[in-house]
Design a protein around this motif. Sequence first.
Motif, short mmCIF file in Angstrom:
data_model
loop_
_atom_site.label_atom_id
_atom_site.label_comp_id
_atom_site.label_asym_id
_atom_site.label_seq_id
_atom_site.Cartn_x
_atom_site.Cartn_y
_atom_site.Cartn_z
N ILE A 121 -31.11 -78.10 -20.77
CA ILE A 121 -31.97 -77.14 -21.30
C ILE A 121 -32.13 -75.96 -20.47
O ILE A 121 -32.68 -76.12 -19.22
N SER A 122 -31.45 -74.72 -20.80
CA SER A 122 -31.60 -73.68 -19.78
C SER A 122 -32.43 -72.58 -20.45
O SER A 122 -32.42 -72.30 -21.65
N GLU A 123 -33.19 -72.01 -19.43
CA GLU A 123 -33.96 -70.73 -19.78
C GLU A 123 -33.12 -69.59 -19.75
O GLU A 123 -32.35 -69.37 -19.03
N LEU A 124 -33.47 -68.63 -20.77
CA LEU A 124 -32.79 -67.49 -21.04
C LEU A 124 -33.52 -66.22 -20.38
O LEU A 124 -34.72 -66.14 -20.61
N GLU A 125 -32.80 -65.21 -19.95
CA GLU A 125 -33.43 -64.01 -19.89
C GLU A 125 -34.25 -63.43 -21.04
O GLU A 125 -33.78 -63.35 -22.03
N PRO A 126 -35.30 -63.17 -20.74
CA PRO A 126 -36.21 -62.81 -21.89
C PRO A 126 -35.77 -61.41 -22.71
O PRO A 126 -35.25 -60.29 -22.05
N LEU A 127 -36.08 -61.37 -23.89
CA LEU A 127 -35.21 -60.41 -24.52
C LEU A 127 -36.35 -59.28 -24.49
O LEU A 127 -37.45 -59.25 -24.72
N ALA A 128 -35.73 -58.08 -24.15
CA ALA A 128 -36.60 -56.59 -24.36
C ALA A 128 -37.12 -56.31 -25.42
O ALA A 128 -36.17 -55.95 -26.65
N ARG A 129 -38.33 -56.54 -25.83
CA ARG A 129 -38.87 -56.27 -27.39
C ARG A 129 -39.79 -54.98 -27.18
O ARG A 129 -40.67 -54.94 -26.60
N GLU A 130 -39.47 -54.15 -28.02
CA GLU A 130 -39.98 -52.85 -28.37
C GLU A 130 -40.70 -53.07 -29.56
O GLU A 130 -40.76 -51.90 -30.16
N TYR A 131 -41.15 -53.95 -30.18
CA TYR A 131 -41.81 -54.28 -31.56
C TYR A 131 -42.93 -54.93 -31.36
O TYR A 131 -42.92 -55.76 -30.35
N MET A 172 -29.29 -68.06 -28.49
CA MET A 172 -29.58 -66.52 -28.17
C MET A 172 -29.88 -65.79 -29.45
O MET A 172 -31.14 -65.13 -29.71
N GLY A 173 -29.17 -65.76 -30.35
CA GLY A 173 -29.33 -65.38 -31.81
C GLY A 173 -29.35 -63.96 -31.58
O GLY A 173 -28.75 -62.95 -32.59
N ILE A 174 -30.00 -63.18 -30.63
CA ILE A 174 -30.27 -61.74 -30.65
C ILE A 174 -29.94 -61.28 -29.24
O ILE A 174 -30.33 -62.09 -28.31
N VAL A 175 -29.19 -60.08 -29.08
CA VAL A 175 -29.03 -59.67 -27.70
C VAL A 175 -29.47 -58.09 -27.62
O VAL A 175 -29.65 -57.95 -26.56
N TYR A 176 -30.05 -57.53 -28.76
CA TYR A 176 -30.71 -56.31 -28.70
C TYR A 176 -31.45 -55.88 -29.92
O TYR A 176 -31.12 -56.19 -31.18
N VAL A 177 -32.50 -55.54 -29.52
CA VAL A 177 -33.59 -55.18 -30.69
C VAL A 177 -33.85 -53.54 -30.32
O VAL A 177 -34.30 -53.12 -29.29
N SER A 178 -33.78 -52.74 -31.29
CA SER A 178 -34.01 -51.17 -31.24
C SER A 178 -35.32 -50.91 -31.78
O SER A 178 -36.01 -51.95 -32.64
N PRO A 179 -35.97 -49.93 -31.00
CA PRO A 179 -37.46 -49.60 -31.30
C PRO A 179 -37.54 -48.88 -32.84
O PRO A 179 -38.37 -49.03 -33.51
N GLU A 180 -36.13 -48.34 -33.27
CA GLU A 180 -35.97 -47.81 -34.45
C GLU A 180 -35.68 -49.05 -35.59
O GLU A 180 -35.14 -50.06 -34.92
N LYS A 181 -35.80 -48.67 -36.81
CA LYS A 181 -35.32 -49.89 -37.69
C LYS A 181 -33.71 -49.88 -37.59
O LYS A 181 -32.99 -48.77 -37.67
N MET A 182 -33.27 -50.88 -37.75
CA MET A 182 -31.88 -51.03 -37.85
C MET A 182 -31.16 -51.69 -39.01
O MET A 182 -31.79 -52.40 -39.78
N TRP A 183 -30.09 -51.08 -39.61
CA TRP A 183 -29.23 -51.88 -40.67
C TRP A 183 -27.69 -51.75 -40.27
O TRP A 183 -27.46 -52.08 -39.06
N ASP A 184 -27.07 -51.61 -41.15
CA ASP A 184 -25.43 -52.03 -40.73
C ASP A 184 -24.89 -51.25 -39.38
O ASP A 184 -25.39 -50.01 -39.08
N THR A 185 -23.97 -51.96 -38.70
CA THR A 185 -23.89 -51.33 -37.32
C THR A 185 -22.24 -51.27 -37.35
O THR A 185 -21.50 -51.71 -37.85
N TRP A 186 -21.91 -50.29 -36.27
CA TRP A 186 -20.42 -50.05 -35.95
C TRP A 186 -20.39 -49.80 -34.30
O TRP A 186 -21.39 -48.91 -33.74
N ILE A 187 -19.37 -49.99 -33.74
CA ILE A 187 -19.04 -49.80 -32.40
C ILE A 187 -17.68 -49.00 -32.24
O ILE A 187 -16.63 -49.03 -32.94
N TYR A 188 -18.01 -48.01 -31.01
CA TYR A 188 -17.01 -47.47 -30.62
C TYR A 188 -16.79 -47.36 -29.03
O TYR A 188 -17.78 -47.34 -28.55
#
Length: 479
Positions: free
Chosen positions: A469-479, A1-17
């Motif tokens: 070998i399993s296919e994965l849900e396509p990643l929503a890519r806005e870039y 998987m590697g990635i689960v979320y791609v933002s349309p804006e540029k991304m750097w350090d993250t935090w969660i609440y």
Amino acid sequence: MGIVYVSPEKMWDTWIYQAGNEFHLFFLSEGNIGRAVSADLIHWNHLPPIKNMAVVGDWDETGMRMTGSVAKVGESYYLCYGSRGEGTPIGLIRSEDLVTWTRVGDHPILPSKTPYDAGNSWRDLTAYFDEEAGVWNGYLYAIHGETGKPAIAHIRSKDYFTWSYHEPIYMSEETYSRTNNGFVDLEVPDYFEMEGTRYMLFSSCQSRKHSTSGRTDAMGTWYIRADVGNESWELPAAPLLLGSGQGRFDNYVGRTVMFRGQRLLYHHTWGEGKVSWATPKLITQDANDNLVLRYWPDLDRLITGAATVNRNFSVHAASNETACELIDTTVEDFMLTCTADVSHANSATLLWHVQPVRHSHRAGSTIVASGLHIDPKQNTISLMEVRYLEQSIRRFNGNTYPRYLRDNYAFGTLNCGKLQIRIISRAHQVEIYINDVWVFSMDMSDLPLSGQFGILCDSGQTHLSEVVISELEPLAREY
């Protein structure tokens, strides 16, 4: 998987609440704070960013550019952040609903003070409320004034707004070293407790370690630990929790979050491809209280179907030769699991996204692929770029399959009798787990993103069993 979320804006350090059943993701984004929300940490809904509220002449006029965190005080939420400038002080914005935010005052609330140097390394505040003591404990990346060493600063507060300053919980042994001593940076501290042990994560990309945690020239997210009730923190023998070797930079700023009773590590990717939010990883302990990252089973939710199920493959190669067998399955985003037996071969390489690249100046193609190389003699597992001339192999009876090292991991003892392998590729990132223990997360954006699978066997026999070998849900890519 590697990635689960791609933002349309540029991304750097993250935090969660976490608020109720929702997890709010915040991230640095060119002076603004990007946002998204999720209920499962896998599927994310993008939200409009929090725009920079400062104007020219304000202490933070360059924007919210230093990593923050979110805390709830009373009925309000406070997001702390840093800006650029001498002393890099820390300010606040406030919200009643985690959606609409307002600026708190015209001045920062947390400047650098003794025992810390008022330089540019006073940032990345994260705070935890100790209910038993009734105080907030805050941790930051700082420079210790007396020694000049990078440090994890410790501050305390009863109300979150007025803080007392204390000696650091940990300081680097040296300011820079290519040995296993010393850290240049101790960025983005993240504290948690697990089974009677306290842990503090931090990130450093300049503290290249010549040899540590199975890697060379390493960087990433590291950790220190201490027993609960013991104020003496120690660096374990293998302190790199998540990272890369060989001078690479593929992931950074690992932090943790509790999800349904399990502690997960989350982080962002780094490399030639777009910076994105990576797959969470399950944090576990071994018998000696060392942290171990494992595959998080909830990621199975991204599987949409199987392209190959429970197949077995054997490849035989004559002495001092290499044999190649391709698997007649072509996918883009996938998860491959299998049991690999390389004990009767010198080495073997599992291939994916095998793709011919046509030459513009001559006939034929170069076959390009990504590869996981297993070497039982050297006790190493490596991520490779594989390139070989199709015409050389098929027409002129060639037997050369060049493999170019991306990164490798040295096991103390690699039991190659049977290895449980999990390869996950989604968009431009790949992750590798051996016996469901995390080994690699890597940007592969310069290599094909779809293609066949294959096996290279060097001198002997390689056997793959229970290949799925399993296919994965396509990643929503806005870039």
